[in-house]
Design an enzyme around this catalytic site. Sequence first.
Site, PDB file in Angstrom:
ATOM      1  N   GLY A  12       0.826  -1.212   0.000  1.00 52.75           N
ATOM      2  CA  GLY A  12       0.000   0.000   0.000  1.00 52.75           C
ATOM      3  C   GLY A  12       0.855   1.254   0.000  1.00 52.75           C
ATOM      4  N   GLY A  16      -1.278   7.527   0.356  1.00 51.10           N
ATOM      5  CA  GLY A  16      -1.375   7.717   1.807  1.00 51.10           C
ATOM      6  C   GLY A  16      -0.056   7.653   2.562  1.00 51.10           C
ATOM      7  N   GLY A  18       1.650   5.067   3.466  1.00 47.51           N
ATOM      8  CA  GLY A  18       2.601   4.100   2.900  1.00 47.51           C
ATOM      9  C   GLY A  18       3.485   4.753   1.854  1.00 47.51           C
ATOM     10  N   SER A 144      -4.397  -0.169  14.046  1.00 46.27           N
ATOM     11  CA  SER A 144      -5.160   1.027  14.406  1.00 46.27           C
ATOM     12  C   SER A 144      -5.573   0.959  15.871  1.00 46.27           C
ATOM     13  CB  SER A 144      -6.416   1.109  13.526  1.00 46.27           C
ATOM     14  OG  SER A 144      -7.235   2.193  13.918  1.00 46.27           O
ATOM     15  N   TYR A 167     -13.710  -3.135   9.905  1.00 46.09           N
ATOM     16  CA  TYR A 167     -12.379  -2.519   9.894  1.00 46.09           C
ATOM     17  C   TYR A 167     -11.671  -2.793  11.222  1.00 46.09           C
ATOM     18  CZ  TYR A 167      -8.800   1.170   9.847  1.00 46.09           C
ATOM     19  OH  TYR A 167      -7.612   1.859   9.911  1.00 46.09           O
TER      20      TYR A 167
HETATM   21  N1  LIG Z   1      -5.555   7.216   7.747  1.00 44.38           N
HETATM   22  C1  LIG Z   1      -5.579   7.072   9.056  1.00 44.38           C
HETATM   23  O1  LIG Z   1      -5.865   8.013   9.821  1.00 44.38           O
HETATM   24  C2  LIG Z   1      -5.225   5.753   9.674  1.00 44.38           C
HETATM   25  C3  LIG Z   1      -5.372   5.585  11.060  1.00 44.38           C
HETATM   26  C4  LIG Z   1      -5.021   4.363  11.629  1.00 44.38           C
HETATM   27  C5  LIG Z   1      -4.518   3.346  10.831  1.00 44.38           C
HETATM   28  N2  LIG Z   1      -4.381   3.553   9.480  1.00 44.38           N
HETATM   29  C6  LIG Z   1      -3.862   2.437   8.681  1.00 44.38           C
HETATM   30  O2  LIG Z   1      -2.800   2.921   7.873  1.00 44.38           O
HETATM   31  C7  LIG Z   1      -2.709   2.124   6.671  1.00 44.38           C
HETATM   32  C8  LIG Z   1      -2.611   3.042   5.464  1.00 44.38           C
HETATM   33  O3  LIG Z   1      -3.803   3.822   5.415  1.00 44.38           O
HETATM   34  P1  LIG Z   1      -3.923   5.169   4.582  1.00 44.38           P
HETATM   35  O4  LIG Z   1      -4.793   6.051   5.375  1.00 44.38           O
HETATM   36  O5  LIG Z   1      -2.589   5.618   4.124  1.00 44.38           O
HETATM   37  O6  LIG Z   1      -4.793   4.634   3.336  1.00 44.38           O
HETATM   38  P2  LIG Z   1      -4.899   5.073   1.802  1.00 44.38           P
HETATM   39  O7  LIG Z   1      -4.329   6.421   1.582  1.00 44.38           O
HETATM   40  O8  LIG Z   1      -6.309   4.822   1.440  1.00 44.38           O
HETATM   41  O9  LIG Z   1      -3.916   4.028   1.077  1.00 44.38           O
HETATM   42  C9  LIG Z   1      -4.210   2.665   1.104  1.00 44.38           C
HETATM   43  C10 LIG Z   1      -3.158   1.910   0.332  1.00 44.38           C
HETATM   44  O10 LIG Z   1      -3.523   0.519   0.368  1.00 44.38           O
HETATM   45  C11 LIG Z   1      -3.607   0.019  -0.959  1.00 44.38           C
HETATM   46  N3  LIG Z   1      -4.693  -0.937  -1.106  1.00 44.38           N
HETATM   47  C12 LIG Z   1      -5.983  -0.789  -0.739  1.00 44.38           C
HETATM   48  N4  LIG Z   1      -6.695  -1.872  -1.096  1.00 44.38           N
HETATM   49  C13 LIG Z   1      -5.836  -2.711  -1.704  1.00 44.38           C
HETATM   50  C14 LIG Z   1      -5.973  -3.988  -2.309  1.00 44.38           C
HETATM   51  N5  LIG Z   1      -7.147  -4.618  -2.396  1.00 44.38           N
HETATM   52  N6  LIG Z   1      -4.874  -4.564  -2.858  1.00 44.38           N
HETATM   53  C15 LIG Z   1      -3.690  -3.937  -2.823  1.00 44.38           C
HETATM   54  N7  LIG Z   1      -3.490  -2.736  -2.266  1.00 44.38           N
HETATM   55  C16 LIG Z   1      -4.555  -2.129  -1.714  1.00 44.38           C
HETATM   56  C17 LIG Z   1      -3.832   1.222  -1.831  1.00 44.38           C
HETATM   57  O11 LIG Z   1      -3.314   0.923  -3.116  1.00 44.38           O
HETATM   58  P3  LIG Z   1      -4.032   1.370  -4.529  1.00 44.38           P
HETATM   59  O12 LIG Z   1      -4.575   2.737  -4.284  1.00 44.38           O
HETATM   60  O13 LIG Z   1      -2.915   1.324  -5.517  1.00 44.38           O
HETATM   61  O14 LIG Z   1      -5.066   0.364  -4.768  1.00 44.38           O
HETATM   62  C18 LIG Z   1      -3.043   2.312  -1.122  1.00 44.38           C
HETATM   63  O15 LIG Z   1      -1.701   2.294  -1.529  1.00 44.38           O
HETATM   64  C19 LIG Z   1      -3.943   1.220   6.674  1.00 44.38           C
HETATM   65  O16 LIG Z   1      -3.580  -0.071   7.106  1.00 44.38           O
HETATM   66  C20 LIG Z   1      -4.858   1.875   7.688  1.00 44.38           C
HETATM   67  O17 LIG Z   1      -5.748   0.970   8.280  1.00 44.38           O
HETATM   68  C21 LIG Z   1      -4.718   4.714   8.889  1.00 44.38           C
END
Ligand SMILES: NC(=O)c1ccc[n+]([C@@H]2O[C@H](COP(=O)([O-])OP(=O)(O)OC[C@H]3O[C@@H](n4cnc5c(N)ncnc54)[C@H](OP(=O)(O)O)[C@@H]3O)[C@@H](O)[C@H]2O)c1
Length: 275
Positions: A12, A16, A18, A144, A167
């Site tokens: 990922g 975001g 990642g 999370s 989730y």
């Molecule tokens: N955002 C927050 O505040 C927050 C808080 C706590 C924990 N987290 C955790 O942090 C991590 C990253 O979250 P983020 O907020 O950065 O999310 P994000 O911006 O939505 O990015 C998600 C990433 O995961 C990939 N992804 C999603 N579905 C996929 C699939 N089916 N197969 C392969 N890749 C997939 C996406 O790739 P593509 O776009 O290329 O498909 C993207 O690179 C997650 O595990 C999330 O639960 C986030």
Amino acid sequence: MNMDGKTVLVTGSTDGVGRHVAAKLAAGGAKVLIHGRDKARAQTLAEEIRRHGHGEAAFYQADLSSLAGTRQLAEAVLADVRRLDLFISNAGIGSQNQGPQRQTSADGYELRFAVNYLSGFLLAYLLLPLLKASAPSRIVNVASLGQHPIDFDDVMITRGYSGGRAYAQSKLAQIMLTIDLADELRGSGVTVNSLHPATYMNTTMVRAGGITPISTVEQGGDAILHLAVGDDMAGKTGLFFNGMQQAKAHPQAYDATARERLRALSLELTGLASA
Ligand SMILES: NC(=O)c1ccc[n+]([C@@H]2O[C@H](COP(=O)([O-])OP(=O)(O)OC[C@H]3O[C@@H](n4cnc5c(N)ncnc54)[C@H](OP(=O)(O)O)[C@@H]3O)[C@@H](O)[C@H]2O)c1
């Protein structure tokens, strides 16, 4: 951060937090295996990394909502690289991506359980031989603070479904895997830790949930990088962090019987039990 000669996989990393972490690791000199589904966004990041002249980038396209896609990712990584110093299991979907209704993976499993947890479980086990051979190495599971206990009579949440529960269940499962794997790997030189990076970072997942962001990917990225490369984390394993602070997860994470049930189920669902 000196990552010269290190190879890292960040799932990922096309978007975001990642993406931010992958760019930072490359700036430190790492060879970064970028992963996601979106080729165009991956190319933009790879070009950015090459332009900066540090590290290296390679893109691995795989859909983690399918166990076959997950296996292909592991096989491609194992075929291409001779070492793996760091595996950050970060790919995920939020509570509302693709709508509020219950969805299933290519294999018929509840979608958040499959993408956020089961694919990371399978990847970790398939990559373990390379991680062990590259020790000292680290696994970081991006979980999370949102955690919901697993109902072992209805893991796929066929009753009382909500995106939030799905989730949060998948995120607690990642933490349970972390504790379990850490125990299994004690003495191997591979450490495993998990964290809540930051609350409501400004990412696609948060915006898809209609939530107003309150933190940045830089904040969450710093917390992930702390577990991934922090000198003070050397040898530490099986821990959960809230940002930069060590924290307690949901009580179910410390229930050895629940962890054993989850492990047995995960081995079964991924086909690893019969491997
Ligand atoms: N955002 C927050 O505040 C927050 C808080 C706590 C924990 N987290 C955790 O942090 C991590 C990253 O979250 P983020 O907020 O950065 O999310 P994000 O911006 O939505 O990015 C998600 C990433 O995961 C990939 N992804 C999603 N579905 C996929 C699939 N089916 N197969 C392969 N890749 C997939 C996406 O790739 P593509 O776009 O290329 O498909 C993207 O690179 C997650 O595990 C999330 O639960 C986030």
